[in-house]
Scaffold this active site. Structure first.
Site: not given
Ligand code: GTP
Ligand code: SPV
Ligand code: MN
Length: 601
Positions: A74, A216, A225, A245, A267-270, A272, A292, A382, A384, A415, A511
């Site tokens: 993004r 993308y 979004k 979100h 985003s990318a903080c866990g 999923t 999401d 990033n 996917r 984080r 887990g």
């Molecule tokens: P968006 O799709 O971008 O909104 O992200 P998201 O919040 O769904 O992120 P996602 O669950 O894909 O997490 C991405 C990253 O977080 C990966 O690098 C994972 O390894 C890390 N991660 C997720 N859960 C944990 C956890 O419980 N502990 C740690 N240390 N890392 C985690």
């Molecule tokens: C995010 O960045 O929070 C995502 C991926 O979920 S994207 O759909 O590219 O925004």
């Molecule tokens: Mn997201």
């Protein structure tokens, strides 16, 4: 295949006609969403080099795409909210004058689809029978967008039928911004490579979206979004609900009691990972409703009910393994689009920390020959997968319920290597809203820009709130008046990312996070043990179930520690951020800040 319109809706026909005149595509293609149409678009992209068909035995019905190296995430700098005034967009959004921007978009889109096909994608966010379902139509010149939208949204003829002859839709214009001259050879991932020429534009008053230059993810799949968060947040404020979100999960106790939980992490903080985690605690089960986005409203009986407007996962690939997230791996075992991961010699995919040995050689996300010994990452951070939610082995039976599911708890997280304990419970709704407003996280690869720096990201909505965030805080506070307080979910802050002095994660995560969720359920039941601290209720040392986690005693102490000195710094940082919202910062949040300062002494 439909080269003819699929509707008698005059507004749709007029708009598509007008946009075709503006963009000058070679042809207009109305998407029905059929299997056959999808296959022919995938075949077309294979011929164009956009898609590589993966090994049918190893990864049935699946494809790999590699984006242009300039188009991998993004683009927050290029994202604008064009409300009438700058004040309405607030200090956290880029604003541009709507009249000027409308002209600019007209100029940019003029002739922008020359040599290409213009696809018309009717889509719905939310189950078609939900009271808050929203219909959009995305016009795009990217077949990649069409096949992704088919996974991520309810798409095609059924949506046109719902729209009927006079239904309302949200126009979403998208172009990769790469018209072709006669005879010009196309590239596998056409886009506008200059970041300064990409535009992700929202007109919240119309509402509509105009996105130019990127193909993308959230830049291009406009239901996600752009519609379901930025525009929806504005509609939700007006209509009295929330667009967040957040993931949505159901946790069932060994006794079979169900708790629905929503969680907002940046985003990318866990999200999923938590949404489909496999609890390590025996007898506890998680099922997934969304990973999401959550749309939340006061439902029957006065509970806050959450619904996932999407139908797929656009999940972060690196780090997804049998150990960390087995259900995500199963969800993307077939019928999945992978973007920017490694292609293996046997026609499968691979990424860093997938938990299986790297192939001896492969093709990296940039299309170059790659070996693990090269020291370079094979998959983009990033990268996917786009996978149908229905393929998740633990998808919840109620995930498409029109009413949504009643929430017992809302979690905020991010984080945070220091200061923030593993889990902390808010004293009441206002304190919970304060916790949401105070969220921060180290930045990640999900947005272009520097990763790993702390930024305040209230409610994990910094890049996604379509109006003044001070008003958004007030909207959250208003739910204490919209229903009985006793029916509101409890609010928690969680942090899986606290690190020891030597830089290692203190908490095993994934887990094992079920142990924290269990404590939250016990709190909801009134049995979980907690100590009152200045920042909220934190588990007593013996309150978390850590059976089977050996040698955690010391780490747990550090994980649950509330250090007054670091918290005083934290409060001032939050205060500095809150000051940005000026007179639109609700008084209740100032009172929360003062209260926290006083409690810290
Ligand atoms: P968006 O799709 O971008 O909104 O992200 P998201 O919040 O769904 O992120 P996602 O669950 O894909 O997490 C991405 C990253 O977080 C990966 O690098 C994972 O390894 C890390 N991660 C997720 N859960 C944990 C956890 O419980 N502990 C740690 N240390 N890392 C985690
Ligand atoms: C995010 O960045 O929070 C995502 C991926 O979920 S994207 O759909 O590219 O925004
Ligand atoms: Mn997201």
């Amino acid at each position: 295949m439909a080269e003819k319109s699929l509707t008698t809706n005059k507004a749709v026909l007029n708009w598509v006609d007008e946009m075709a005149k503006l963009c000058q595509p070679d042809k207009v293609f109305w998407c029905t969403g059929s299997e056959q149409e999808n296959q022919s678009l995938c075949d077309l992209m294979v011929r164009a080099g956009t898609f590589t068909k993966l090994n049918e035995k190893l990864r049935p019905g699946s494809y790999l795409a590699r984006s242009h190296p300039s188009d991998v995430a993004r683009v927050e700098d290029r994202t604008f909210i064009c409300s009438k005034t700058k004040e309405e967009a607030g200090p956290t959004n880029h604003w541009a004058d709507p009249t000027e921007m409308r002209q600019k978009m007209r100029a940019l889109f003029n002739d922008c689809m020359k040599g290409r096909t213009m696809y018309v994608i009717p889509f719905a966010m939310g189950p078609l029978n939900s009271p808050i379902c929203k219909v959009g139509i995305e016009i795009t010149d990217s077949p990649y967008v069409v096949v992704n939208m088919r996974i991520m949204t309810r798409m095609g003829q059924t949506v046109m039928d719902k729209l009927g002859a006079d239904g309302h839709f949200i126009p979403c214009m998208h172009s990769v911004g790469a018209p072709l001259q006669p005879g010009q050879q196309d590239t596998p991932w056409p886009c506008e490579p200059d970041p300064q020429k990409k535009y992700i534009i929202h007109f919240p008053d119309e509402p509509s979206v105009w996105s130019y230059g990127s193909g993308y993810g959230g830049n291009a799949l406009l239901g996600k979004k752009c519609l379901a968060l930025r525009l929806a947040s504005v509609m939700a404020k007006r209509e009295g609900w929330m667009a967040e979100h957040m993931l949505i999960l159901c946790l069932a106790s060994p006794a079979g009691k169900k708790y629905y939980i929503a969680a907002a992490f940046p985003s990318a903080c866990g999200k999923t990972n938590l949404a489909m985690m496999q609890p390590t605690l025996p007898g506890w089960k998680v099922s997934t409703l969304g990973d999401d986005i959550a749309w939340i409203r006061v439902g029957k009986g006065g509970r806050l009910c959450a619904m996932n407007p999407e139908t797929g996962f656009f999940g972060v690939a690196p780090g997804t393994s049998r150990k960390s997230n087995p259900h995500a791996l199963t969800a993307c075992a077939k019928n999945t689009i992978f973007t920017n991961v490694v292609l293996t010699p046997d026609g499968d995919i691979w990424w860093e920390d997938m938990g299986v040995p790297a192939p001896a050689k492969g093709i990296d996300w940039e299309g170059n020959e790659w070996t693990p010994a090269s020291g370079k990452k094979g998959a983009h951070p990033n990268s996917r997968f786009t996978a149908p939610a229905a393929q998740c082995p633990v998808i919840d039976p109620d995930w498409q319920s029109a009413e949504g599911v009643p929430l017992s708890a809302i979690l905020f997280g991010g984080r945070r290597p220091h200061t923030i304990p593993l889990v902390c419970e808010a004293f009441d709704w206002e304190h919970g809203v304060f916790m949401g407003s105070a969220c921060g996280s180290e930045t990640t690869a999900a947005a272009l820009g520097q990763s790993g720096v702390l930024r305040r990201d209230p409610f994990a909505m910094l890049p996604f709130c379509g109006y003044h965030m001070g008003d958004y805080f007030a909207h959250w506070l208003s739910f204490a008046q919209r229903t009985d307080r006793a029916k509101l979910p409890r609010v928690y802050f969680v942090n899986w990312f606290r690190k020891s002095a030597d830089g290692k994660f203190l908490w095993p995560g994934f887990g094992e996070n079920s142990r924290v969720l269990k404590w939250i359920c016990e709190r909801v039941e009134g049995t979980g043990k907690a100590q009152r601290t200045p920042i909220g209720h934190v588990p007593t040392p013996d309150a978390l179930d850590v059976t089977g986690l050996n040698g955690m005693a010391d780490d747990l102490k550090q994980l649950l520690a509330v250090d007054a000195a670091s918290w005083k710094k934290e409060v001032e940082d939050v205060a500095a951020n809150h000051a940005k919202f000026g007179r639109r910062l609700p008084k209740a949040l100032n009172e929360q800040l003062d209260g926290l300062r006083a409690r810290l002494g």
